[in-house]
Design a protein around this motif. Structure first.
Motif, PDB file in Angstrom:
ATOM      1  N   MET A 127     120.540   2.587  44.031  1.00 49.33           N
ATOM      2  CA  MET A 127     119.432   2.761  43.121  1.00 49.33           C
ATOM      3  C   MET A 127     118.529   1.542  43.133  1.00 49.33           C
ATOM      4  SD  MET A 127     120.568   4.503  39.660  1.00 49.33           S
ATOM      5  CE  MET A 127     120.020   6.123  39.534  1.00 49.33           C
ATOM      6  N   THR A 128     117.297   1.735  42.629  1.00 49.39           N
ATOM      7  CA  THR A 128     116.343   0.635  42.563  1.00 49.39           C
ATOM      8  C   THR A 128     116.440  -0.038  41.217  1.00 49.39           C
ATOM      9  OG1 THR A 128     114.605   2.058  41.732  1.00 49.39           O
ATOM     10  CG2 THR A 128     114.773   1.836  44.128  1.00 49.39           C
ATOM     11  N   GLN A 129     115.885  -1.214  41.146  1.00 47.36           N
ATOM     12  CA  GLN A 129     115.870  -1.966  39.899  1.00 47.36           C
ATOM     13  C   GLN A 129     114.814  -1.366  38.960  1.00 47.36           C
ATOM     14  OE1 GLN A 129     117.568  -4.606  38.714  1.00 47.36           O
ATOM     15  NE2 GLN A 129     118.965  -4.621  40.444  1.00 47.36           N
ATOM     16  N   PRO A 130     115.107  -1.246  37.660  1.00 44.09           N
ATOM     17  CA  PRO A 130     114.107  -0.743  36.708  1.00 44.09           C
ATOM     18  C   PRO A 130     113.029  -1.801  36.480  1.00 44.09           C
ATOM     19  CG  PRO A 130     116.069  -1.442  35.540  1.00 44.09           C
ATOM     20  CD  PRO A 130     116.368  -1.555  37.019  1.00 44.09           C
ATOM     21  N   PRO A 131     111.856  -1.384  36.030  1.00 44.29           N
ATOM     22  CA  PRO A 131     110.824  -2.378  35.709  1.00 44.29           C
ATOM     23  C   PRO A 131     111.330  -3.339  34.644  1.00 44.29           C
ATOM     24  CG  PRO A 131     109.927  -0.142  35.653  1.00 44.29           C
ATOM     25  CD  PRO A 131     111.404  -0.032  35.815  1.00 44.29           C
ATOM     26  N   HIS A 132     110.767  -4.507  34.626  1.00 44.47           N
ATOM     27  CA  HIS A 132     111.239  -5.543  33.714  1.00 44.47           C
ATOM     28  C   HIS A 132     110.985  -5.211  32.254  1.00 44.47           C
ATOM     29  CE1 HIS A 132     112.310  -8.194  36.973  1.00 44.47           C
ATOM     30  NE2 HIS A 132     111.117  -7.969  37.527  1.00 44.47           N
ATOM     31  N   ASP A 133     109.981  -4.380  31.953  1.00 45.85           N
ATOM     32  CA  ASP A 133     109.683  -4.092  30.558  1.00 45.85           C
ATOM     33  C   ASP A 133     110.485  -2.914  30.002  1.00 45.85           C
ATOM     34  OD1 ASP A 133     108.390  -2.262  32.134  1.00 45.85           O
ATOM     35  OD2 ASP A 133     106.580  -2.193  30.887  1.00 45.85           O
ATOM     36  N   GLU A 134     111.223  -2.205  30.852  1.00 48.45           N
ATOM     37  CA  GLU A 134     112.030  -1.089  30.362  1.00 48.45           C
ATOM     38  C   GLU A 134     113.512  -1.449  30.491  1.00 48.45           C
ATOM     39  OE1 GLU A 134     111.183   2.690  32.019  1.00 48.45           O
ATOM     40  OE2 GLU A 134     109.021   2.429  31.874  1.00 48.45           O
ATOM     41  N   PRO A 135     114.264  -1.193  29.433  1.00 50.87           N
ATOM     42  CA  PRO A 135     115.702  -1.474  29.521  1.00 50.87           C
ATOM     43  C   PRO A 135     116.400  -0.440  30.401  1.00 50.87           C
ATOM     44  CG  PRO A 135     115.167  -0.471  27.414  1.00 50.87           C
ATOM     45  CD  PRO A 135     113.873  -0.704  28.132  1.00 50.87           C
ATOM     46  N   ALA A 137     118.931   2.408  31.364  1.00 52.25           N
ATOM     47  CA  ALA A 137     119.454   3.530  30.578  1.00 52.25           C
ATOM     48  C   ALA A 137     120.964   3.383  30.438  1.00 52.25           C
ATOM     49  CB  ALA A 137     119.118   4.840  31.257  1.00 52.25           C
ATOM     50  N   GLN A 138     121.464   3.680  29.227  1.00 54.73           N
ATOM     51  CA  GLN A 138     122.890   3.570  28.951  1.00 54.73           C
ATOM     52  C   GLN A 138     123.619   4.888  29.175  1.00 54.73           C
ATOM     53  OE1 GLN A 138     124.288   0.622  28.281  1.00 54.73           O
ATOM     54  NE2 GLN A 138     122.256  -0.295  28.413  1.00 54.73           N
ATOM     55  N   SER A 139     122.858   5.978  29.188  1.00 57.36           N
ATOM     56  CA  SER A 139     123.500   7.290  29.363  1.00 57.36           C
ATOM     57  C   SER A 139     122.583   8.171  30.216  1.00 57.36           C
ATOM     58  CB  SER A 139     123.721   7.944  28.001  1.00 57.36           C
ATOM     59  OG  SER A 139     122.483   8.305  27.428  1.00 57.36           O
ATOM     60  N   GLU A 169     121.377  10.981  29.422  1.00 57.74           N
ATOM     61  CA  GLU A 169     120.329  11.522  28.556  1.00 57.74           C
ATOM     62  C   GLU A 169     119.166  10.530  28.422  1.00 57.74           C
ATOM     63  OE1 GLU A 169     118.537  14.448  26.832  1.00 57.74           O
ATOM     64  OE2 GLU A 169     120.573  14.646  27.614  1.00 57.74           O
ATOM     65  N   GLU A 170     119.485   9.250  28.249  1.00 58.36           N
ATOM     66  CA  GLU A 170     118.443   8.229  28.174  1.00 58.36           C
ATOM     67  C   GLU A 170     117.679   8.139  29.495  1.00 58.36           C
ATOM     68  OE1 GLU A 170     119.704   4.367  26.887  1.00 58.36           O
ATOM     69  OE2 GLU A 170     120.776   5.181  25.165  1.00 58.36           O
ATOM     70  N   LEU A 171     118.385   8.256  30.594  1.00 61.47           N
ATOM     71  CA  LEU A 171     117.761   8.209  31.910  1.00 61.47           C
ATOM     72  C   LEU A 171     116.804   9.393  32.081  1.00 61.47           C
ATOM     73  CD1 LEU A 171     117.523   6.827  34.619  1.00 61.47           C
ATOM     74  CD2 LEU A 171     119.468   8.172  35.415  1.00 61.47           C
ATOM     75  N   ARG A 172     117.210  10.587  31.668  1.00 58.62           N
ATOM     76  CA  ARG A 172     116.326  11.756  31.738  1.00 58.62           C
ATOM     77  C   ARG A 172     115.063  11.531  30.883  1.00 58.62           C
ATOM     78  NH1 ARG A 172     121.409  14.512  31.202  1.00 58.62           N
ATOM     79  NH2 ARG A 172     121.986  15.367  33.216  1.00 58.62           N
ATOM     80  N   GLU A 173     115.252  10.963  29.700  1.00 56.69           N
ATOM     81  CA  GLU A 173     114.113  10.688  28.814  1.00 56.69           C
ATOM     82  C   GLU A 173     113.149   9.697  29.464  1.00 56.69           C
ATOM     83  OE1 GLU A 173     111.539  11.008  25.776  1.00 56.69           O
ATOM     84  OE2 GLU A 173     113.335  12.229  26.042  1.00 56.69           O
ATOM     85  N   GLN A 174     113.675   8.648  30.085  1.00 51.91           N
ATOM     86  CA  GLN A 174     112.825   7.671  30.771  1.00 51.91           C
ATOM     87  C   GLN A 174     112.078   8.315  31.941  1.00 51.91           C
ATOM     88  OE1 GLN A 174     115.330   4.410  31.930  1.00 51.91           O
ATOM     89  NE2 GLN A 174     115.348   3.499  29.866  1.00 51.91           N
ATOM     90  N   VAL A 175     112.759   9.163  32.682  1.00 51.02           N
ATOM     91  CA  VAL A 175     112.119   9.851  33.805  1.00 51.02           C
ATOM     92  C   VAL A 175     110.992  10.753  33.291  1.00 51.02           C
ATOM     93  CG1 VAL A 175     112.491  11.621  35.581  1.00 51.02           C
ATOM     94  CG2 VAL A 175     114.110   9.732  35.350  1.00 51.02           C
TER      95      VAL A 175
END
Length: 135
Positions: A1-9, A11-13, A15-21
């Protein structure tokens, strides 16, 4: 996987990952729409044309009001300075001009004649005054 942008934490689950996407897709869609709007030259030209037309119409309305006011002032000034015989002649000439106007002017012009009549009356009075001064 790639690194997330620095301003976004991260995802812990799932569901959170789907919401971010979903949020990222939404922002990307808005960005694409904004870029598409900027590249639609025809729509931008039409918007500017409509704005220019509205501005010209507003200015014409403003100038028409100013012309009517100045014509009324000119008529009032001339009426105050004219002797009675000249005023009577001017009134007769204006009556004849109204009759000619009614008989010969096209219908669209007759329906909006107030500024033209005021200007014509002022012109007749001015001509009478100029003739009188020459004698």
């Amino acid at each position: 996987m790639t690194q997330p942008p620095h301003d976004e934490p991260t995802a812990q689950s799932p569901e959170e990952l789907r919401e971010q996407v979903e949020q990222t897709r939404h922002r990307l869609g808005e960005t694409v729409e904004a870029l598409a709007d900027k590249t639609d030259v025809k729509a931008r030209v039409q918007e500017k044309a409509v704005a220019a037309k509205e501005q010209a119409s507003a200015k014409a309305t403003e100038l028409t009001g100013e012309v009517k006011a100045k014509a009324a002032q000119a008529v009032q000034l001339v009426q105050e300075k004219l002797p009675e015989p000249v005023t009577a002649k001017a009134a007769a000439a204006a009556g004849q001009a109204r009759q000619v106007w009614h008989d010969q002017a096209p219908e669209p012009l007759r329906n909006n004649r107030a500024p033209l009549v005021a200007a014509g009356a002022a012109l007749v009075v001015a001509c009478v005054l100029l003739r009188r001064r020459k004698k």
